[in-house]
Design a protein around this motif. Structure first.
Motif, PDB file in Angstrom:
ATOM      1  N   ARG A  54     -30.382  44.391 -36.275  1.00  0.00           N
ATOM      2  CA  ARG A  54     -31.368  44.082 -35.916  1.00  0.00           C
ATOM      3  C   ARG A  54     -32.425  45.180 -36.089  1.00  0.00           C
ATOM      4  NH1 ARG A  54     -30.392  39.882 -32.127  1.00  0.00           N
ATOM      5  NH2 ARG A  54     -29.324  38.386 -33.535  1.00  0.00           N
ATOM      6  N   GLN A  55     -32.010  46.519 -36.149  1.00  0.00           N
ATOM      7  CA  GLN A  55     -32.984  47.717 -36.324  1.00  0.00           C
ATOM      8  C   GLN A  55     -33.403  47.494 -37.562  1.00  0.00           C
ATOM      9  OE1 GLN A  55     -29.998  51.111 -36.995  1.00  0.00           O
ATOM     10  NE2 GLN A  55     -31.496  52.306 -37.796  1.00  0.00           N
ATOM     11  N   PHE A  56     -32.999  46.829 -38.683  1.00  0.00           N
ATOM     12  CA  PHE A  56     -33.707  46.754 -39.951  1.00  0.00           C
ATOM     13  C   PHE A  56     -34.764  45.608 -40.148  1.00  0.00           C
ATOM     14  CE2 PHE A  56     -29.698  48.840 -41.065  1.00  0.00           C
ATOM     15  CZ  PHE A  56     -30.166  50.138 -41.327  1.00  0.00           C
ATOM     16  N   ARG A  57     -34.788  44.708 -39.099  1.00  0.00           N
ATOM     17  CA  ARG A  57     -35.798  43.649 -39.054  1.00  0.00           C
ATOM     18  C   ARG A  57     -37.202  44.434 -38.614  1.00  0.00           C
ATOM     19  NH1 ARG A  57     -33.527  38.410 -36.021  1.00  0.00           N
ATOM     20  NH2 ARG A  57     -31.973  37.848 -37.488  1.00  0.00           N
ATOM     21  N   ASP A  58     -38.289  43.641 -38.974  1.00  0.00           N
ATOM     22  CA  ASP A  58     -39.635  44.105 -38.817  1.00  0.00           C
ATOM     23  C   ASP A  58     -39.800  44.113 -37.348  1.00  0.00           C
ATOM     24  OD1 ASP A  58     -42.141  44.766 -39.349  1.00  0.00           O
ATOM     25  OD2 ASP A  58     -42.877  42.661 -39.764  1.00  0.00           O
ATOM     26  N   GLU A  68     -35.167  42.287 -28.697  1.00  0.00           N
ATOM     27  CA  GLU A  68     -34.088  42.124 -29.625  1.00  0.00           C
ATOM     28  C   GLU A  68     -34.155  41.633 -31.261  1.00  0.00           C
ATOM     29  OE1 GLU A  68     -30.097  41.856 -30.067  1.00  0.00           O
ATOM     30  OE2 GLU A  68     -30.220  43.107 -28.327  1.00  0.00           O
ATOM     31  N   ARG A  69     -35.579  41.307 -31.191  1.00  0.00           N
ATOM     32  CA  ARG A  69     -36.016  40.972 -32.673  1.00  0.00           C
ATOM     33  C   ARG A  69     -35.556  39.759 -33.053  1.00  0.00           C
ATOM     34  NH1 ARG A  69     -36.179  46.996 -35.366  1.00  0.00           N
ATOM     35  NH2 ARG A  69     -37.526  47.786 -33.972  1.00  0.00           N
ATOM     36  N   ARG A  70     -35.593  38.693 -32.290  1.00  0.00           N
ATOM     37  CA  ARG A  70     -34.789  37.713 -32.543  1.00  0.00           C
ATOM     38  C   ARG A  70     -35.751  36.358 -32.107  1.00  0.00           C
ATOM     39  NH1 ARG A  70     -31.394  34.682 -29.080  1.00  0.00           N
ATOM     40  NH2 ARG A  70     -29.903  33.310 -30.293  1.00  0.00           N
ATOM     41  N   ASN A  71     -35.731  35.138 -32.560  1.00  0.00           N
ATOM     42  CA  ASN A  71     -36.392  33.903 -32.430  1.00  0.00           C
ATOM     43  C   ASN A  71     -35.657  32.861 -31.467  1.00  0.00           C
ATOM     44  OD1 ASN A  71     -38.790  34.491 -33.655  1.00  0.00           O
ATOM     45  ND2 ASN A  71     -37.877  33.833 -35.703  1.00  0.00           N
ATOM     46  N   HIS A  77     -25.069  36.181 -35.038  1.00  0.00           N
ATOM     47  CA  HIS A  77     -24.013  36.638 -35.646  1.00  0.00           C
ATOM     48  C   HIS A  77     -22.634  36.746 -34.706  1.00  0.00           C
ATOM     49  CE1 HIS A  77     -21.304  38.699 -38.627  1.00  0.00           C
ATOM     50  NE2 HIS A  77     -22.217  38.130 -39.463  1.00  0.00           N
ATOM     51  N   GLU A  78     -21.525  36.266 -34.924  1.00  0.00           N
ATOM     52  CA  GLU A  78     -20.381  36.615 -34.273  1.00  0.00           C
ATOM     53  C   GLU A  78     -20.114  38.271 -33.916  1.00  0.00           C
ATOM     54  OE1 GLU A  78     -16.759  35.127 -35.755  1.00  0.00           O
ATOM     55  OE2 GLU A  78     -16.835  35.954 -37.766  1.00  0.00           O
ATOM     56  N   ASP A  79     -20.739  38.984 -34.678  1.00  0.00           N
ATOM     57  CA  ASP A  79     -20.477  40.246 -34.457  1.00  0.00           C
ATOM     58  C   ASP A  79     -21.826  40.923 -33.830  1.00  0.00           C
ATOM     59  OD1 ASP A  79     -17.848  40.600 -35.259  1.00  0.00           O
ATOM     60  OD2 ASP A  79     -18.679  40.929 -37.534  1.00  0.00           O
ATOM     61  N   ASN A  80     -22.281  40.194 -32.882  1.00  0.00           N
ATOM     62  CA  ASN A  80     -23.599  40.628 -32.432  1.00  0.00           C
ATOM     63  C   ASN A  80     -23.723  41.785 -31.673  1.00  0.00           C
ATOM     64  OD1 ASN A  80     -26.497  40.128 -31.961  1.00  0.00           O
ATOM     65  ND2 ASN A  80     -25.928  39.378 -29.886  1.00  0.00           N
ATOM     66  N   ASP A  81     -22.581  42.153 -31.078  1.00  0.00           N
ATOM     67  CA  ASP A  81     -22.478  43.540 -30.153  1.00  0.00           C
ATOM     68  C   ASP A  81     -22.542  44.663 -31.091  1.00  0.00           C
ATOM     69  OD1 ASP A  81     -20.181  42.879 -31.549  1.00  0.00           O
ATOM     70  OD2 ASP A  81     -18.830  43.477 -29.896  1.00  0.00           O
ATOM     71  N   SER A  87     -26.954  48.464 -29.865  1.00  0.00           N
ATOM     72  CA  SER A  87     -25.673  49.236 -30.502  1.00  0.00           C
ATOM     73  C   SER A  87     -26.173  50.631 -31.205  1.00  0.00           C
ATOM     74  CB  SER A  87     -25.035  48.251 -31.486  1.00  0.00           C
ATOM     75  OG  SER A  87     -26.148  48.294 -32.671  1.00  0.00           O
ATOM     76  N   THR A  88     -25.020  51.321 -31.509  1.00  0.00           N
ATOM     77  CA  THR A  88     -25.601  52.658 -31.917  1.00  0.00           C
ATOM     78  C   THR A  88     -26.538  52.648 -33.221  1.00  0.00           C
ATOM     79  OG1 THR A  88     -23.613  52.878 -33.264  1.00  0.00           O
ATOM     80  CG2 THR A  88     -23.462  53.809 -31.059  1.00  0.00           C
TER      81      THR A  88
END
Length: 154
Positions: A54-58, A68-71, A77-81, A87-88
């Motif tokens: 999510r860091q690389f989203r606009d 969270e840059r989410r709609n 994603h199952e690795d959302n954490d 996250s770091t």
């Protein structure tokens, strides 16, 4: 006390008929079911979105959840954490080659500063004291280790 109980039970155990339990042979062989073949990731058929942090989203996009840059209703994603904003942060400021150049420049600077300091730093902080006749009498006579005379070499 315990030994008396054990000795008292021994004759009873010898007279009782022994029960023989039949055991079945069990081999833990696992056969793949159709569900395992259809779902190799074992996530219940959940379709993961692409693995993008999510860091690389606009950051200026029109997101429903700006932090969270989410709609809304967007699959997670199952690795959302690991991929979420909490996250770091992934470090992308320098490439490994540029980091190696910076580290080697730092090491060269520290070693150069050490060499210059060694060149100009005096060996002794002061001139050693000199005594007439080396204080031979005061230190214990002719066989004693004497102090430095003015004529002794450095």
């Amino acid at each position: 006390m315990l030994s008396r109980r054990v000795l008292a039970l021994r004759p009873m155990l010898q007279n009782s008929p022994r029960m023989i339990v039949a055991r079945t042979s069990y081999t833990p062989i696992r056969y793949l079911s159709q569900a395992d073949i259809d779902d190799p990731n074992m996530n219940g058929g959940y379709i993961n979105p692409p693995r993008v942090k999510r860091q690389f989203r606009d950051p200026y996009g029109d997101w429903w959840d700006k932090q969270e840059r989410r709609n809304f209703n967007e699959p997670v994603h199952e690795d959302n954490d690991i991929l979420g904003m909490f996250s770091t942060e992934e470090y992308t400021h320098f490439t490994p080659g540029h980091g190696a150049v910076l580290m080697s420049c730092f090491i060269a600077t520290v070693l150069g500063l050490c060499a210059v300091t060694k060149m100009y730093y005096p060996d002794k902080p002061a001139v050693p004291r000199e005594f007439p006749d080396g204080l031979e009498k005061e230190l214990g006579g002719p066989r004693a280790v004497r102090a430095r005379k003015a004529s002794d070499p450095l």
